[in-house]
Every structure is written in structure tokens, then in C-alpha cells.
Design a protein around this motif. Structure first.
Motif, PDB file in Angstrom:
ATOM      1  N   LEU A   1       4.055  13.172   4.883  1.00 64.34           N
ATOM      2  CA  LEU A   1       3.046  13.010   5.930  1.00 64.34           C
ATOM      3  C   LEU A   1       1.698  12.577   5.342  1.00 64.34           C
ATOM      4  CD1 LEU A   1       2.514  13.359   8.983  1.00 64.34           C
ATOM      5  CD2 LEU A   1       1.753  15.672   8.458  1.00 64.34           C
ATOM      6  N   VAL A   2       1.244  13.270   4.321  1.00 65.76           N
ATOM      7  CA  VAL A   2      -0.054  12.938   3.730  1.00 65.76           C
ATOM      8  C   VAL A   2       0.012  11.597   2.997  1.00 65.76           C
ATOM      9  CG1 VAL A   2      -1.759  13.657   2.002  1.00 65.76           C
ATOM     10  CG2 VAL A   2      -0.844  15.318   3.607  1.00 65.76           C
ATOM     11  N   GLY A   3       1.122  11.331   2.309  1.00 66.00           N
ATOM     12  CA  GLY A   3       1.281  10.044   1.634  1.00 66.00           C
ATOM     13  C   GLY A   3       1.264   8.890   2.625  1.00 66.00           C
ATOM     14  N   TRP A   4       1.942   9.060   3.772  1.00 65.21           N
ATOM     15  CA  TRP A   4       1.922   8.032   4.808  1.00 65.21           C
ATOM     16  C   TRP A   4       0.504   7.819   5.323  1.00 65.21           C
ATOM     17  CZ3 TRP A   4       0.198   8.495   9.804  1.00 65.21           C
ATOM     18  CH2 TRP A   4       0.364   7.369  10.597  1.00 65.21           C
ATOM     19  N   PHE A   5      -0.220   8.912   5.570  1.00 61.65           N
ATOM     20  CA  PHE A   5      -1.590   8.794   6.068  1.00 61.65           C
ATOM     21  C   PHE A   5      -2.478   8.087   5.054  1.00 61.65           C
ATOM     22  CE2 PHE A   5      -5.929  10.445   6.599  1.00 61.65           C
ATOM     23  CZ  PHE A   5      -6.185   9.933   7.856  1.00 61.65           C
ATOM     24  N   ALA A   6      -2.343   8.432   3.774  1.00 55.72           N
ATOM     25  CA  ALA A   6      -3.144   7.775   2.733  1.00 55.72           C
ATOM     26  C   ALA A   6      -2.826   6.285   2.656  1.00 55.72           C
ATOM     27  CB  ALA A   6      -2.909   8.441   1.382  1.00 55.72           C
ATOM     28  N   ALA A   7      -1.547   5.922   2.767  1.00 53.38           N
ATOM     29  CA  ALA A   7      -1.161   4.509   2.736  1.00 53.38           C
ATOM     30  C   ALA A   7      -1.714   3.779   3.961  1.00 53.38           C
ATOM     31  CB  ALA A   7       0.353   4.383   2.679  1.00 53.38           C
ATOM     32  N   TRP A   8      -1.601   4.398   5.130  1.00 56.08           N
ATOM     33  CA  TRP A   8      -2.122   3.795   6.355  1.00 56.08           C
ATOM     34  C   TRP A   8      -3.632   3.600   6.252  1.00 56.08           C
ATOM     35  CZ3 TRP A   8      -5.687   5.829   9.800  1.00 56.08           C
ATOM     36  CH2 TRP A   8      -5.893   5.072  10.959  1.00 56.08           C
ATOM     37  N   LEU A   9      -4.337   4.626   5.772  1.00 55.32           N
ATOM     38  CA  LEU A   9      -5.791   4.551   5.652  1.00 55.32           C
ATOM     39  C   LEU A   9      -6.204   3.495   4.641  1.00 55.32           C
ATOM     40  CD1 LEU A   9      -8.347   5.882   6.748  1.00 55.32           C
ATOM     41  CD2 LEU A   9      -8.241   7.491   4.850  1.00 55.32           C
ATOM     42  N   THR A  10      -5.499   3.407   3.527  1.00 56.75           N
ATOM     43  CA  THR A  10      -5.795   2.389   2.519  1.00 56.75           C
ATOM     44  C   THR A  10      -5.614   0.994   3.098  1.00 56.75           C
ATOM     45  OG1 THR A  10      -5.079   3.870   0.751  1.00 56.75           O
ATOM     46  CG2 THR A  10      -5.151   1.534   0.235  1.00 56.75           C
ATOM     47  N   ARG A  11      -4.523   0.770   3.808  1.00 54.60           N
ATOM     48  CA  ARG A  11      -4.265  -0.538   4.412  1.00 54.60           C
ATOM     49  C   ARG A  11      -5.320  -0.857   5.463  1.00 54.60           C
ATOM     50  NH1 ARG A  11       0.230  -0.293   7.657  1.00 54.60           N
ATOM     51  NH2 ARG A  11       1.111   0.944   5.994  1.00 54.60           N
ATOM     52  N   TRP A  12      -5.701   0.135   6.259  1.00 52.22           N
ATOM     53  CA  TRP A  12      -6.698  -0.079   7.301  1.00 52.22           C
ATOM     54  C   TRP A  12      -8.043  -0.465   6.689  1.00 52.22           C
ATOM     55  CZ3 TRP A  12     -11.187   2.691   8.665  1.00 52.22           C
ATOM     56  CH2 TRP A  12     -11.758   2.291   9.870  1.00 52.22           C
ATOM     57  N   VAL A  13      -8.456   0.222   5.622  1.00 52.16           N
ATOM     58  CA  VAL A  13      -9.733  -0.074   4.981  1.00 52.16           C
ATOM     59  C   VAL A  13      -9.708  -1.469   4.349  1.00 52.16           C
ATOM     60  CG1 VAL A  13     -11.236   0.584   3.057  1.00 52.16           C
ATOM     61  CG2 VAL A  13     -10.395   2.324   4.611  1.00 52.16           C
ATOM     62  N   LYS A  14      -8.597  -1.823   3.710  1.00 49.42           N
ATOM     63  CA  LYS A  14      -8.499  -3.150   3.077  1.00 49.42           C
ATOM     64  C   LYS A  14      -8.534  -4.271   4.097  1.00 49.42           C
ATOM     65  CE  LYS A  14      -5.939  -2.062  -1.119  1.00 49.42           C
ATOM     66  NZ  LYS A  14      -4.659  -2.262  -1.817  1.00 49.42           N
ATOM     67  N   ASN A  15      -7.948  -4.061   5.261  1.00 48.55           N
ATOM     68  CA  ASN A  15      -7.859  -5.115   6.266  1.00 48.55           C
ATOM     69  C   ASN A  15      -8.978  -5.081   7.295  1.00 48.55           C
ATOM     70  OD1 ASN A  15      -5.496  -6.014   5.066  1.00 48.55           O
ATOM     71  ND2 ASN A  15      -4.209  -4.747   6.368  1.00 48.55           N
TER      72      ASN A  15
ATOM     73  N   ASP B   1       0.803  -1.223   0.000  1.00 46.33           N
ATOM     74  CA  ASP B   1       0.000   0.000   0.000  1.00 46.33           C
ATOM     75  C   ASP B   1       0.834   1.270   0.000  1.00 46.33           C
ATOM     76  OD1 ASP B   1      -2.285  -1.547   0.080  1.00 46.33           O
ATOM     77  OD2 ASP B   1      -2.215  -1.673   2.265  1.00 46.33           O
ATOM     78  N   TRP B   2       2.127   1.171   0.240  1.00 47.91           N
ATOM     79  CA  TRP B   2       2.957   2.376   0.301  1.00 47.91           C
ATOM     80  C   TRP B   2       3.050   3.061  -1.052  1.00 47.91           C
ATOM     81  CZ3 TRP B   2       3.249   4.194   4.827  1.00 47.91           C
ATOM     82  CH2 TRP B   2       3.275   3.341   5.923  1.00 47.91           C
TER      83      TRP B   2
END
Length: 165
Positions: A74-88, A33-34
Motif C-alpha cells: 500500500l505505501v509503496g504504491w502510494f509512493a510510486a503514484w506520488l512520484t509519478r504525479w510530481v514528475k508529470n 516509477d514502480w
């Protein structure tokens, strides 16, 4: 037009395309997701708008670039974290008849006094249809609650408002 604003607008365009069409490129081979389209779009748009904001506040080009890269990370990290959280994120499992004890249901097929009818239980976004047995006849549309479990597909029920029958 300021180059930072152009970069920010391009990043927003990538985000919009990502939202409308999903993942454009199979970037998952790089690092999951990164490097998703959402993370890439978030990074590019924040880089552009962060740099433009810093430059508008009077920061020199180098400082504005560093601010842009920092906000992009910062925003890219948040988007990657949010994407991973939603997928899992897990979903609730389908309720079993044992889970339904005491739950309200509706008779969808008449329940005769000496046989089985059908009920529908709706709870938490799930609709489950089960065979049902009752002590007395229950016509379709009757509000009932589950009083016991006979098998994985059958339950006993009682009218919620017996005085109305």
C-alpha cells in the motif's frame, strides 16, 4: 531488536538517502516509477513497521508478515503514484502580453511621452520585462497597469494612481 523494526529502520534510511541524494539506482528500466528508490523505501519501511505493529498487538509471525507485506504494498504504491504525479505535474506557462491586459506592473526604466521605457510584470512566480509606451511621461518606480498590446515585446500602460504624478 525485533527483525521487523530493523527492516523498517532500513526502509526509512533508504527514503532519507533518496530524499537527500535523489535516485540512487537507475531502476527505471524495470518499470518506471514502480521501482523508484522512494517506492522501494516506502515498501520496505511500511513492511517493517507494519509487521512490528501487528506483532506487538499479539499477531503470530505469519500474520504479522502478511500485515507487513500488505502495508508495504500500500505505501509503496502510494509512493510510486506520488512520484509519478510530481514528475508529470505541469507548470504554468510564461504569460504572453495578451494575457497581461489589466495586470499591474512597475516602471523600471522611465517611459518618455514620445518613446518607450520598460516595465516589469510579476505574476504567478513569473517576472516578465516588456517595453512600454504611455500617453504621458512615467518615471521609474511608478505603479502602472497594462492597457494594450503593441507587439509581442511591447505594451501600452497607464499609471495606476495618476493623481500622484
Amino acid at each position: 531488536m525485533d527483525p521487523f523494526l530493523i527492516i523498517g529502520i532500513c526502509g526509512v534510511a533508504v527514503l532519507l538517502v533518496s530524499l537527500v541524494f535523489g535516485e540512487l539506482f537507475d531502476l527505471e528500466a524495470l518499470a518506471g516509477d514502480w521501482f523508484s528508490t522512494a517506492a522501494l523505501g516506502g515498501f520496505v519501511s511500511a513492511l517493517g513497521f507494519g509487521g512490528a505493529t501487528a506483532q506487538a498487538l499479539g499477531a503470530p509471525q505469519l500474520v504479522a508478515s502478511l500485515v507487513g507485506v500488505g502495508s508495504g504494498v500500500l505505501v509503496g504504491w502510494f509512493a510510486a503514484w506520488l512520484t509519478r504525479w510530481v514528475k508529470n505535474a505541469g507548470t504554468d506557462s510564461t504569460p504572453t502580453p495578451q494575457d497581461m491586459l489589466g495586470w499591474d506592473a512597475t516602471v523600471v526604466s522611465d517611459v518618455p511621452a514620445d518613446g518607450y521605457g520598460a516595465i516589469t510584470v510579476r505574476r504567478g512566480g513569473h517576472t516578465v520585462r516588456l517595453n512600454a509606451k504611455a500617453e504621458r511621461e512615467l518615471p521609474a518606480g511608478t505603479a502602472v497597469h497594462v492597457t494594450g498590446v503593441l507587439s509581442p515585446t511591447a505594451v501600452t500602460v497607464a499609471a495606476t494612481y495618476p493623481e500622484l504624478l
